[in-house]
Scaffold this active site. Structure first.
Site, mmCIF file in Angstrom:
data_model
loop_
_atom_site.group_PDB
_atom_site.id
_atom_site.type_symbol
_atom_site.label_atom_id
_atom_site.label_comp_id
_atom_site.label_asym_id
_atom_site.label_seq_id
_atom_site.Cartn_x
_atom_site.Cartn_y
_atom_site.Cartn_z
ATOM 1 N N GLY A 38 0.834 -1.219 0.000
ATOM 2 C CA GLY A 38 0.000 0.000 0.000
ATOM 3 C C GLY A 38 0.859 1.255 0.000
ATOM 4 N N LYS A 50 -6.426 11.352 5.996
ATOM 5 C CA LYS A 50 -7.847 11.637 5.743
ATOM 6 C C LYS A 50 -8.722 11.089 6.863
ATOM 7 C CE LYS A 50 -6.036 13.510 3.066
ATOM 8 N NZ LYS A 50 -4.652 13.544 2.588
ATOM 9 N N ALA A 177 0.544 21.095 1.417
ATOM 10 C CA ALA A 177 -0.527 20.153 1.751
ATOM 11 C C ALA A 177 -0.315 19.450 3.101
ATOM 12 C CB ALA A 177 -0.655 19.125 0.632
ATOM 13 N N GLU A 197 5.847 29.174 6.896
ATOM 14 C CA GLU A 197 6.095 28.927 5.470
ATOM 15 C C GLU A 197 7.130 29.938 4.967
ATOM 16 O OE1 GLU A 197 5.350 26.788 2.870
ATOM 17 O OE2 GLU A 197 6.611 28.216 1.785
ATOM 18 N N HIS A 438 -29.833 21.930 -8.232
ATOM 19 C CA HIS A 438 -29.944 22.951 -7.190
ATOM 20 C C HIS A 438 -30.591 22.350 -5.954
ATOM 21 C CE1 HIS A 438 -30.479 26.847 -5.332
ATOM 22 N NE2 HIS A 438 -31.722 26.478 -5.033
HETATM 23 P P1 FAD Z 1 4.966 5.069 -2.388
HETATM 24 O O1 FAD Z 1 3.584 5.162 -1.932
HETATM 25 O O2 FAD Z 1 6.009 5.860 -1.685
HETATM 26 O O3 FAD Z 1 5.353 3.538 -2.368
HETATM 27 C C1 FAD Z 1 6.623 3.101 -2.693
HETATM 28 C C2 FAD Z 1 6.827 1.747 -2.068
HETATM 29 O O4 FAD Z 1 8.054 1.204 -2.544
HETATM 30 C C3 FAD Z 1 6.953 1.798 -0.553
HETATM 31 O O5 FAD Z 1 6.025 0.918 0.025
HETATM 32 C C4 FAD Z 1 8.395 1.366 -0.280
HETATM 33 O O6 FAD Z 1 8.514 0.590 0.909
HETATM 34 C C5 FAD Z 1 8.698 0.509 -1.495
HETATM 35 N N1 FAD Z 1 10.125 0.420 -1.842
HETATM 36 C C6 FAD Z 1 11.012 1.446 -1.955
HETATM 37 N N2 FAD Z 1 12.221 0.957 -2.351
HETATM 38 C C7 FAD Z 1 12.078 -0.376 -2.480
HETATM 39 C C8 FAD Z 1 12.955 -1.425 -2.870
HETATM 40 N N3 FAD Z 1 14.211 -1.174 -3.208
HETATM 41 N N4 FAD Z 1 12.498 -2.691 -2.882
HETATM 42 C C9 FAD Z 1 11.193 -2.968 -2.548
HETATM 43 N N5 FAD Z 1 10.329 -2.008 -2.182
HETATM 44 C C10 FAD Z 1 10.751 -0.734 -2.159
HETATM 45 N N6 FAD Z 1 -1.193 12.059 -2.340
HETATM 46 C C11 FAD Z 1 -2.431 12.256 -2.821
HETATM 47 O O7 FAD Z 1 -2.646 12.129 -4.020
HETATM 48 N N7 FAD Z 1 -3.463 12.574 -1.977
HETATM 49 C C12 FAD Z 1 -3.295 12.746 -0.652
HETATM 50 O O8 FAD Z 1 -4.238 13.025 0.070
HETATM 51 C C13 FAD Z 1 -1.990 12.561 -0.121
HETATM 52 N N8 FAD Z 1 -1.765 12.707 1.198
HETATM 53 C C14 FAD Z 1 -0.519 12.481 1.689
HETATM 54 C C15 FAD Z 1 -0.297 12.647 3.040
HETATM 55 C C16 FAD Z 1 0.947 12.432 3.580
HETATM 56 C C17 FAD Z 1 1.168 12.592 5.061
HETATM 57 C C18 FAD Z 1 2.016 12.008 2.729
HETATM 58 C C19 FAD Z 1 3.380 11.725 3.298
HETATM 59 C C20 FAD Z 1 1.819 11.857 1.374
HETATM 60 C C21 FAD Z 1 0.551 12.102 0.842
HETATM 61 N N9 FAD Z 1 0.302 11.979 -0.524
HETATM 62 C C22 FAD Z 1 -0.951 12.198 -1.019
HETATM 63 C C23 FAD Z 1 1.359 11.591 -1.466
HETATM 64 C C24 FAD Z 1 1.239 10.112 -1.803
HETATM 65 O O9 FAD Z 1 1.310 9.347 -0.628
HETATM 66 C C25 FAD Z 1 2.327 9.708 -2.773
HETATM 67 O O10 FAD Z 1 2.299 10.553 -3.896
HETATM 68 C C26 FAD Z 1 2.134 8.271 -3.214
HETATM 69 O O11 FAD Z 1 2.178 7.391 -2.122
HETATM 70 C C27 FAD Z 1 3.199 7.889 -4.237
HETATM 71 O O12 FAD Z 1 2.987 6.579 -4.634
HETATM 72 P P2 FAD Z 1 4.180 5.667 -5.158
HETATM 73 O O13 FAD Z 1 3.545 4.386 -5.559
HETATM 74 O O14 FAD Z 1 4.976 6.415 -6.147
HETATM 75 O O15 FAD Z 1 5.152 5.460 -3.916
#
Ligand code: FAD
Length: 464
Positions: A38, A50, A177, A197, A438
């Site tokens: 996830g 959220k 954000a 900020e 509406h």
């Molecule tokens: P990630 O979700 O970062 O997942 C990457 C995964 O890769 C991780 O589980 C990690 O453990 C794994 N990984 C890394 N390296 C390796 C490796 N070498 N081998 C195996 N596994 C590995 N975005 C929104 O659109 N809406 C929101 O409301 C929102 N709220 C957020 C709130 C917070 C507090 C934060 C921190 C972020 C938020 N974001 C939000 C941003 C969003 O979480 C990220 O943009 C999103 O998770 C990116 O997805 P991703 O699949 O690129 O990477």
């Protein structure tokens, strides 16, 4: 050695969506995850924030209800129960992804992947080979020297999610954000809340009118906002964490708080994967920029998606890129070519899609702007709020909608109507001519489009 058609590295929203789509298209698929299925989004990002923002909203509503004639009494918060509920939400969501993996016959490989050649990765001393790889390793918080996170009093976003007690005084460094969503949460829980900020407005990337509306609303709620201000040092004392702030003129002040959130952005996880050694371009910041809009890297059997591929770092952008990469890997002509909406889930929400006024002008457009305030919306009034605005930006020549910026209730849902309108090349007139039910908040979009033509019904128009 196990052999797959495609191996996805990282099970965040980019990676798990890519893996599911690859499997749906008949590819033998595996996904490697080193920490949590996830990813950041489901475990320590979008979903748990959220969940806490929902608690914050209910708390505020319970207090406001007096204005409508309902007195629930003073709400009592049990931080441990709040935390448990949030963890339950996360568990449900991550469990759902694991079930989807099973249902789609995706092999989950637990451990950290590194490339040994362009068709092989190593995970805990075991090798796995595949025709194609999708790198979806995400990002992590950027630390600030001198503000080392101890995950008790000085926290990053992950630490701030653990609500075991309510700090009397809370300060967030970073007014985008993540910083603002946590300010919303801690303010509702009862903390004296401040956000610092560096730039001259909160949410520096957003339209100034929208940022101003959110600023006003936060201040009305008692949140202190210090823009154009830098946090220069911190020291733990008996009184709390003493944080030294400095404004643009170099004037310093010390603010003492009990919890300090460092939320100045995130950096990509592109290094330490062994990509450079096999010819994939990893830039100095750790991003792995895709070489084309199919999300392929310079080494064409290796794709890259999500936060590690570039800004904006948003879950839906990661998911969309994941679909494109998986489909292209399966031989389909998919390409990434869409606009990215963004939402800040504070109360009120701030949502945008398309260009800001400044961006449209810079791109050479002569623009037409329409604005409609929530104070003139029947639906907003029935919801007990008059805070917020909808602003639309259109091309004067073609009337095509270029940008949408909103602060107000349901802005996070409304932005998808605007995104669809921009994707479909809708004009401001198309939006004005569309019947909106509406009373709804969605009518404010229609009225803002009418206002751009000097024809809004429920507010005064400038001369046409
Ligand atoms: P990630 O979700 O970062 O997942 C990457 C995964 O890769 C991780 O589980 C990690 O453990 C794994 N990984 C890394 N390296 C390796 C490796 N070498 N081998 C195996 N596994 C590995 N975005 C929104 O659109 N809406 C929101 O409301 C929102 N709220 C957020 C709130 C917070 C507090 C934060 C921190 C972020 C938020 N974001 C939000 C941003 C969003 O979480 C990220 O943009 C999103 O998770 C990116 O997805 P991703 O699949 O690129 O990477």
């Amino acid at each position: 050695m196990a052999k797959h058609d495609v191996i996805v590295i990282g099970a965040g929203p980019g990676g798990y969506v890519a893996a599911i789509r690859a499997a749906q298209l008949g590819l033998k698929t595996a996904c490697v995850e080193k920490e949590y299925v996830g990813g950041v989004c489901l475990n320590v990002g979008c979903i748990p924030t959220k969940a806490l923002l929902h608690v914050a909203e209910d708390l505020r509503e319970a207090k406001h209800a007096k204005e409508y004639g309902i007195d629930f009494g003073e709400p009592k918060v049990n931080p441990k129960a709040v935390n448990k509920w949030k963890e339950g939400v996360v568990k449900k969501m991550t469990g759902g992804v694991k079930m989807l993996f099973k249902g789609n016959k995706i092999d989950l490989i637990e451990g950290e992947a590194t490339f040994t050649d362009k068709n092989t990765i190593k995970v805990s001393d075991k090798s796995y080979s595949a025709e194609k790889f999708i790198v979806a390793t995400g990002s992590e918080p950027i630390p600030i020297p001198g503000f080392e996170v101890d995950n008790e009093t000085v926290v990053d976003s992950t630490g701030a999610l653990v609500v075991t007690e309510i700090p009397k005084r809370f300060l967030a460094i970073g007014g985008s954000a993540i910083g603002l969503e946590f300010c919303d949460i801690y303010n509702a829980l009862g903390s004296e809340t401040t956000v610092v900020e560096l730039m001259d407005q909160i949410v520096p990337a957003s339209d100034p009118d929208a940022a101003k509306e959110l600023h006003k609303s936060f201040e009305k709620r008692g949140i202190t906002i210090k823009t154009g201000t830098k946090a220069v040092s911190q020291k733990k004392t008996k009184k709390g964490i003493e944080v030294v702030l400095e404004d643009k003129e170099g004037k310093q002040e010390t603010v003492t708080v009990d919890k300090l959130l460092v939320a100045v952005g995130r950096r990509p996880n592109g290094k330490n994967l062994g990509l450079e050694a096999i010819g994939v371009n990893v830039n100095e910041r750790g991003f792995v920029p895709p070489a084309n809009n199919h999300m392929q890297t310079d080494v064409s059997n290796i794709y890259v998606i999500g936060d590690v591929a570039g800004h904006p770092m948003l879950a839906h952008k990661a998911m969309k890129e994941g679909l494109v990469a998986a489909e292209h890997a399966a031989g389909k002509p998919s390409a990434y070519d869409t606009i990215v909406p963004s939402v800040i889930y504070t109360s009120p929400e701030l949502a945008s899609v398309g260009m800001t006024e400044a961006e449209a002008k810079e791109a050479g457009y002569k623009i037409r702007v329409g604005k409609f305030p929530m104070s003139a919306s029947g639906r907003a009034t029935t919801l007990g709020t008059n805070e917020g605005i909808v602003k639309v930006i259109g091309d004067e020549e073609t009337d095509i909608l270029l940008g949408f910026h909103m602060v107000g209730p349901s802005a996070g849902d409304m932005v998808s109507e605007a995104a669809l309108a921009i994707e479909m090349g809708a004009t401001l007139e198309d939006i004005s001519l569309t019947q909106h039910a509406h009373p709804t908040i969605a009518e404010t979009f229609m009225e803002a489009a009418e206002h751009a033509h000097g024809m809004a019904i429920h507010i005064a128009n400038r001369k046409r």
